[in-house]
Design an enzyme around this catalytic site. Structure first.
Site, PDB file in Angstrom:
ATOM      1  N   SER A  33       0.811  -1.227   0.000  1.00  0.00           N
ATOM      2  CA  SER A  33       0.000   0.000   0.000  1.00  0.00           C
ATOM      3  C   SER A  33       0.841   1.271   0.000  1.00  0.00           C
ATOM      4  CB  SER A  33      -0.878   0.059   1.254  1.00  0.00           C
ATOM      5  OG  SER A  33      -1.854  -0.922   1.219  1.00  0.00           O
ATOM      6  N   HIS A  64      -3.293   1.453  -5.150  1.00  0.00           N
ATOM      7  CA  HIS A  64      -2.813   0.328  -5.964  1.00  0.00           C
ATOM      8  C   HIS A  64      -3.347   0.516  -7.375  1.00  0.00           C
ATOM      9  CE1 HIS A  64      -1.604  -2.395  -2.602  1.00  0.00           C
ATOM     10  NE2 HIS A  64      -2.436  -1.607  -1.948  1.00  0.00           N
ATOM     11  N   HIS A  86      -6.064  -8.251  -2.387  1.00  0.00           N
ATOM     12  CA  HIS A  86      -6.154  -8.687  -0.993  1.00  0.00           C
ATOM     13  C   HIS A  86      -7.353  -9.624  -0.816  1.00  0.00           C
ATOM     14  CE1 HIS A  86      -4.044  -4.788  -0.838  1.00  0.00           C
ATOM     15  NE2 HIS A  86      -3.398  -5.288   0.203  1.00  0.00           N
ATOM     16  N   TYR A  88      -9.322  -9.467   1.620  1.00  0.00           N
ATOM     17  CA  TYR A  88     -10.452  -8.693   2.156  1.00  0.00           C
ATOM     18  C   TYR A  88     -11.269  -8.009   1.072  1.00  0.00           C
ATOM     19  CZ  TYR A  88      -7.366  -4.555   1.832  1.00  0.00           C
ATOM     20  OH  TYR A  88      -6.533  -3.571   1.386  1.00  0.00           O
ATOM     21  N   GLU A  89     -10.719  -7.910  -0.135  1.00  0.00           N
ATOM     22  CA  GLU A  89     -11.486  -7.331  -1.240  1.00  0.00           C
ATOM     23  C   GLU A  89     -12.450  -8.346  -1.840  1.00  0.00           C
ATOM     24  OE1 GLU A  89      -8.889  -4.615  -3.876  1.00  0.00           O
ATOM     25  OE2 GLU A  89      -7.479  -5.957  -2.871  1.00  0.00           O
ATOM     26  N   ALA A 116       2.657  -2.671   3.926  1.00  0.00           N
ATOM     27  CA  ALA A 116       2.506  -1.775   5.066  1.00  0.00           C
ATOM     28  C   ALA A 116       2.035  -2.624   6.242  1.00  0.00           C
ATOM     29  CB  ALA A 116       1.480  -0.701   4.744  1.00  0.00           C
ATOM     30  N   MET A 214      -2.448  -7.260   6.487  1.00  0.00           N
ATOM     31  CA  MET A 214      -3.572  -7.964   5.855  1.00  0.00           C
ATOM     32  C   MET A 214      -3.172  -8.595   4.526  1.00  0.00           C
ATOM     33  SD  MET A 214      -6.273  -4.867   6.425  1.00  0.00           S
ATOM     34  CE  MET A 214      -6.284  -3.928   7.962  1.00  0.00           C
ATOM     35  N   SER A 215      -1.900  -8.874   4.359  1.00  0.00           N
ATOM     36  CA  SER A 215      -1.467  -9.379   3.045  1.00  0.00           C
ATOM     37  C   SER A 215      -0.281 -10.326   3.196  1.00  0.00           C
ATOM     38  CB  SER A 215      -1.069  -8.183   2.169  1.00  0.00           C
ATOM     39  OG  SER A 215       0.037  -7.504   2.724  1.00  0.00           O
ATOM     40  N   ASN A 238       2.476   2.584  11.254  1.00  0.00           N
ATOM     41  CA  ASN A 238       1.842   3.080  12.492  1.00  0.00           C
ATOM     42  C   ASN A 238       2.115   2.079  13.604  1.00  0.00           C
ATOM     43  OD1 ASN A 238      -0.225   1.546  10.594  1.00  0.00           O
ATOM     44  ND2 ASN A 238      -0.820   1.109  12.711  1.00  0.00           N
ATOM     45  N   HIS A 250      -6.451   4.788   6.859  1.00  0.00           N
ATOM     46  CA  HIS A 250      -5.780   4.391   5.617  1.00  0.00           C
ATOM     47  C   HIS A 250      -4.952   5.553   5.079  1.00  0.00           C
ATOM     48  CE1 HIS A 250      -4.935   1.988   2.156  1.00  0.00           C
ATOM     49  NE2 HIS A 250      -5.600   2.759   1.318  1.00  0.00           N
TER      50      HIS A 250
END
Ligand code: HPA
Length: 275
Positions: A33, A64, A86, A88-89, A116, A214-215, A238, A250
């Site tokens: 990301s 992206h 991802h 989650y998509e 990230a 998440m990846s 973060n 985000h």
């Protein structure tokens, strides 16, 4: 039912790439990301939109754009994926790993996956790197599950050294030489798309997680099954939920990505010549 992209589709996509570029990419890079600026480093690049590559899924998340860059970086033939899919998509695990599989079929021997991530370990501070020493797969999905196609590799893949120790050592040396902050640690991959709760982060901390995202895990699994060597780099954007006062956004991740992108350029400039 829509047919999942499998081995024949990946082979076709790899052949298409070979038809567009005579050289064989040796190093594949998956960008996380907001790290898109890195792509400008690829010299004499052939840029191919994902939509032009047979069977390639299309990314949708902000930051992206879905472009494959083939060219040289520090004299190394590289293939750089800008824009990743991802879980989650709503993409299937097979779709998520399809681009990485195609690059490996096209010749990539070393896959560098970046992402990230939120820092959990004290040393995983914003704008630093964390090189994965290992991972926890808590995504509830696995690209190696389902009908086994032996052309990808073994059914039961050994992960006792999923992350290549030599590559990690070289990455550390390159970071040190460039004055970049880094640590090594365990990445925990979650499904997302929400950021974690503070209670989840406390639990993950207990389990030894150094950073959370998440990846990455799916691509690593697919690459290891195919025998590619893997280096994975979290750019810490973060402190994870509950470890700082700030709410997570985000936008903050993308903003931190700009700094991390510049640092990644320095890191790769020092690392690519020695791998
Ligand atoms: N959690 C999960 N994924 C992330 C984070 C986070 O805190 N930061 C960037 N990606």
């Amino acid at each position: 039912m829509k047919r999942l992209p499998g081995y024949p589709e990946a082979l076709k996509a790899a052949k298409y790439l070979r038809s567009r570029w005579r050289e064989r990419p040796r190093v594949g890079i998956v960008l996380g990301s907001g790290l898109g600026d890195v792509v400008n480093q690829v010299q004499r690049a052939i840029r191919i939109p994902f939509r032009s590559i047979p069977s390639f899924p299309r990314p949708s998340v902000k930051g992206h754009s879905g472009m494959l860059h083939l060219g040289t970086w520090a004299q190394k033939p590289v293939a750089l994926l800008e824009g990743r899919m991802h879980l989650y998509e709503g993409y299937t695990p097979a779709e998520v790993v399809f681009p990485a599989r195609v690059l490996i079929l096209a010749g990539v021997e070393i896959l560098i996956v970046t992402c990230a991530a939120g820092g959990i370990a004290p040393q995983a501070s914003p704008a630093s790197f964390m090189f994965f020493s290992d991972h926890l797969n808590f995504q509830g999905a696995n690209p190696l599950a389902g009908a086994h196609d032996a052309r990808w590799g073994e059914r039961f893949v050994d992960l006792s050294q999923a992350y290549d120790p030599e590559l990690r050592l070289k990455a550390g040396k390159a970071a040190r030489a460039q004055g970049l902050k880094f640590s090594e640690g365990v990445y925990v991959g979650l499904l997302g798309p929400n950021y974690e709760t503070p209670a989840e982060i406390r639990a993950l901390q207990q389990l030894g997680a150094g950073a959370v995202g998440m990846s990455t895990v799916p691509e690593v699994l697919a690459a290891r099954q195919m025998g590619a060597r893997v280096l994975a780099i979290a750019t810490i954007s973060n402190r994870a939920a509950g470890l700082s006062q700030r709410p997570l956004s985000h936008e903050e991740v993308l903003e931190a990505g700009k700094i991390s992108g510049r640092n990644l350029v320095k890191l790769f400039g020092a690392l690519l010549p020695v791998i």
